[in-house]
Design a protein around this motif. Structure first.
Motif, PDB file in Angstrom:
ATOM      1  N   SER A  14     -40.517 -58.504  26.999  1.00 15.60           N
ATOM      2  CA  SER A  14     -39.329 -57.904  26.372  1.00 15.60           C
ATOM      3  C   SER A  14     -39.305 -56.375  25.977  1.00 15.60           C
ATOM      4  O   SER A  14     -40.415 -55.904  25.982  1.00 15.60           O
ATOM      5  N   ARG A  15     -38.193 -55.777  25.772  1.00 16.34           N
ATOM      6  CA  ARG A  15     -38.038 -54.335  25.575  1.00 16.34           C
ATOM      7  C   ARG A  15     -38.316 -54.002  24.106  1.00 16.34           C
ATOM      8  O   ARG A  15     -37.582 -54.857  23.127  1.00 16.34           O
ATOM      9  N   ILE A  16     -38.941 -52.982  23.759  1.00 16.40           N
ATOM     10  CA  ILE A  16     -38.949 -52.478  22.216  1.00 16.40           C
ATOM     11  C   ILE A  16     -38.358 -51.181  22.240  1.00 16.40           C
ATOM     12  O   ILE A  16     -38.860 -50.396  23.375  1.00 16.40           O
ATOM     13  N   LEU A  17     -37.445 -50.985  21.396  1.00 19.59           N
ATOM     14  CA  LEU A  17     -36.787 -49.402  21.298  1.00 19.59           C
ATOM     15  C   LEU A  17     -37.129 -48.759  20.143  1.00 19.59           C
ATOM     16  O   LEU A  17     -37.133 -49.272  19.047  1.00 19.59           O
ATOM     17  N   LYS A  18     -38.011 -47.753  20.384  1.00 16.87           N
ATOM     18  CA  LYS A  18     -38.447 -46.707  19.550  1.00 16.87           C
ATOM     19  C   LYS A  18     -37.508 -45.510  19.023  1.00 16.87           C
ATOM     20  O   LYS A  18     -37.425 -44.920  20.100  1.00 16.87           O
ATOM     21  N   ARG A  19     -36.941 -45.822  18.038  1.00 11.79           N
ATOM     22  CA  ARG A  19     -35.896 -44.660  17.842  1.00 11.79           C
ATOM     23  C   ARG A  19     -36.333 -43.546  17.583  1.00 11.79           C
ATOM     24  O   ARG A  19     -37.147 -43.570  16.474  1.00 11.79           O
ATOM     25  N   THR A  20     -35.562 -42.383  17.766  1.00 12.70           N
ATOM     26  CA  THR A  20     -36.045 -40.981  17.057  1.00 12.70           C
ATOM     27  C   THR A  20     -34.770 -40.531  16.771  1.00 12.70           C
ATOM     28  O   THR A  20     -33.483 -41.064  16.681  1.00 12.70           O
ATOM     29  N   SER A  21     -34.932 -39.654  15.620  1.00 15.01           N
ATOM     30  CA  SER A  21     -33.721 -39.022  15.111  1.00 15.01           C
ATOM     31  C   SER A  21     -33.863 -37.450  14.672  1.00 15.01           C
ATOM     32  O   SER A  21     -34.804 -36.749  14.899  1.00 15.01           O
ATOM     33  N   HIS A  22     -32.563 -36.749  14.522  1.00 10.09           N
ATOM     34  CA  HIS A  22     -32.588 -35.439  14.353  1.00 10.09           C
ATOM     35  C   HIS A  22     -32.347 -35.110  13.021  1.00 10.09           C
ATOM     36  O   HIS A  22     -31.003 -35.614  12.506  1.00 10.09           O
ATOM     37  N   ILE A  23     -32.689 -34.395  11.883  1.00 16.26           N
ATOM     38  CA  ILE A  23     -32.597 -34.251  10.736  1.00 16.26           C
ATOM     39  C   ILE A  23     -32.291 -32.763  10.383  1.00 16.26           C
ATOM     40  O   ILE A  23     -33.062 -32.071  10.879  1.00 16.26           O
ATOM     41  N   ARG A  24     -30.874 -32.662  10.102  1.00 20.74           N
ATOM     42  CA  ARG A  24     -30.409 -31.258   9.796  1.00 20.74           C
ATOM     43  C   ARG A  24     -30.067 -31.373   8.370  1.00 20.74           C
ATOM     44  O   ARG A  24     -29.112 -32.026   7.825  1.00 20.74           O
ATOM     45  N   ILE A  25     -30.416 -30.042   7.752  1.00 21.28           N
ATOM     46  CA  ILE A  25     -30.193 -30.166   6.302  1.00 21.28           C
ATOM     47  C   ILE A  25     -29.490 -28.323   5.889  1.00 21.28           C
ATOM     48  O   ILE A  25     -30.057 -27.479   6.798  1.00 21.28           O
ATOM     49  N   VAL A  26     -28.377 -28.576   5.557  1.00 16.88           N
ATOM     50  CA  VAL A  26     -27.804 -27.090   5.318  1.00 16.88           C
ATOM     51  C   VAL A  26     -27.576 -26.823   3.986  1.00 16.88           C
ATOM     52  O   VAL A  26     -27.414 -27.573   3.057  1.00 16.88           O
ATOM     53  N   LEU A  27     -28.266 -25.682   3.676  1.00 14.73           N
ATOM     54  CA  LEU A  27     -28.409 -25.203   2.003  1.00 14.73           C
ATOM     55  C   LEU A  27     -27.028 -24.210   1.907  1.00 14.73           C
ATOM     56  O   LEU A  27     -26.911 -23.233   2.839  1.00 14.73           O
ATOM     57  N   THR A  28     -26.691 -23.886   0.590  1.00 18.44           N
ATOM     58  CA  THR A  28     -25.652 -22.800   0.319  1.00 18.44           C
ATOM     59  C   THR A  28     -25.724 -22.410  -0.934  1.00 18.44           C
ATOM     60  O   THR A  28     -26.165 -23.240  -1.764  1.00 18.44           O
ATOM     61  N   ASP A  29     -25.317 -21.300  -1.299  1.00 17.31           N
ATOM     62  CA  ASP A  29     -25.405 -20.701  -2.663  1.00 17.31           C
ATOM     63  C   ASP A  29     -23.992 -20.573  -3.125  1.00 17.31           C
ATOM     64  O   ASP A  29     -23.565 -20.023  -4.197  1.00 17.31           O
ATOM     65  N   GLU A  30     -22.943 -21.007  -2.384  1.00 19.76           N
ATOM     66  CA  GLU A  30     -21.561 -20.889  -2.834  1.00 19.76           C
ATOM     67  C   GLU A  30     -20.990 -21.729  -3.796  1.00 19.76           C
ATOM     68  O   GLU A  30     -20.047 -21.558  -4.565  1.00 19.76           O
ATOM     69  N   ILE A  31     -21.706 -22.943  -3.790  1.00 21.66           N
ATOM     70  CA  ILE A  31     -21.253 -24.152  -4.408  1.00 21.66           C
ATOM     71  C   ILE A  31     -21.899 -23.823  -5.883  1.00 21.66           C
ATOM     72  O   ILE A  31     -23.032 -23.638  -6.120  1.00 21.66           O
ATOM     73  N   LYS A  32     -21.109 -23.982  -6.782  1.00 22.69           N
ATOM     74  CA  LYS A  32     -21.452 -23.751  -8.393  1.00 22.69           C
ATOM     75  C   LYS A  32     -22.541 -25.149  -8.676  1.00 22.69           C
ATOM     76  O   LYS A  32     -22.015 -26.226  -8.548  1.00 22.69           O
ATOM     77  N   ILE A  33     -23.671 -24.649  -9.395  1.00 22.26           N
ATOM     78  CA  ILE A  33     -24.323 -25.789  -9.489  1.00 22.26           C
ATOM     79  C   ILE A  33     -23.954 -26.389 -11.004  1.00 22.26           C
ATOM     80  O   ILE A  33     -23.863 -25.704 -12.146  1.00 22.26           O
TER      81      ILE A  33
END
Length: 161
Positions: free
Chosen positions: A94-113
């Motif tokens: 039987s087949r086993i699927l080993k999944r991978t992923s791409h993680i992307r993070i975007v930071l900004t200083d324009e949004i007020k904390i």
């Protein structure tokens, strides 16, 4: 200004990683790092690594201070899937699927904390504004009721008969 970092081919299912990235979106960087440090999942470690890389990019490439940064976007996309085989009964497989992923993070200083103190101050200001409106409306209602003439009670006459 926006700064981004990408971790490609992370050996984790995108479904599992998205659960953690949803939690850090919109948070200041310091709060996101704290949350990831105390999240007991494999995805938290990988996302923490990517977030630290984005912070380093902001400091070195864009000359931004990390205490003013906010996680604008944390996205997990699907990467290639490794196909493997597991032996089963009667010589089948039987087949086993080993999944991978791409993680992307975007930071900004324009949004007020927004901190707890600023939220409390904003809430108090809104309540003061509402009270002023209520008192102004109450005074207007009192004037209008004073100007109206009292009506004769017809219901009392009907009930006597």
């Amino acid at each position: 200004m926006e700064v981004r970092s990408t971790y490609k081919y992370a050996r984790i299912s995108p479904f599992k990683a998205r659960e953690v990235t949803r939690e850090i979106q919109g948070l200041p960087v310091s709060a996101a790092l704290d949350l990831l440090a105390f999240t007991p999942k494999k995805a938290a470690f990988l996302i923490n690594k990517t977030l630290k890389s984005a912070i380093a990019n902001a400091e070195n490439n864009a000359n931004l201070k990390p205490d003013g940064l906010v996680v604008k976007e944390a996205v997990v996309g699907e990467g290639p899937t490794f196909k493997r085989i597991m032996a089963r009964a009667r010589g089948s497989a039987s087949r086993i699927l080993k999944r991978t992923s791409h993680i992307r993070i975007v930071l900004t200083d324009e949004i007020k904390i927004e901190t707890r103190e600023t939220r409390r101050a904003k809430r108090k200001a809104e309540q003061r504004g509402e009270r002023k409106k209520e008192t102004a409306a109450g005074e207007a209602a009192e004037k209008s009721t004073a100007e109206q003439k009292p009506r004769a009670k017809k219901a009392a006459k009907k009930s006597k008969k």
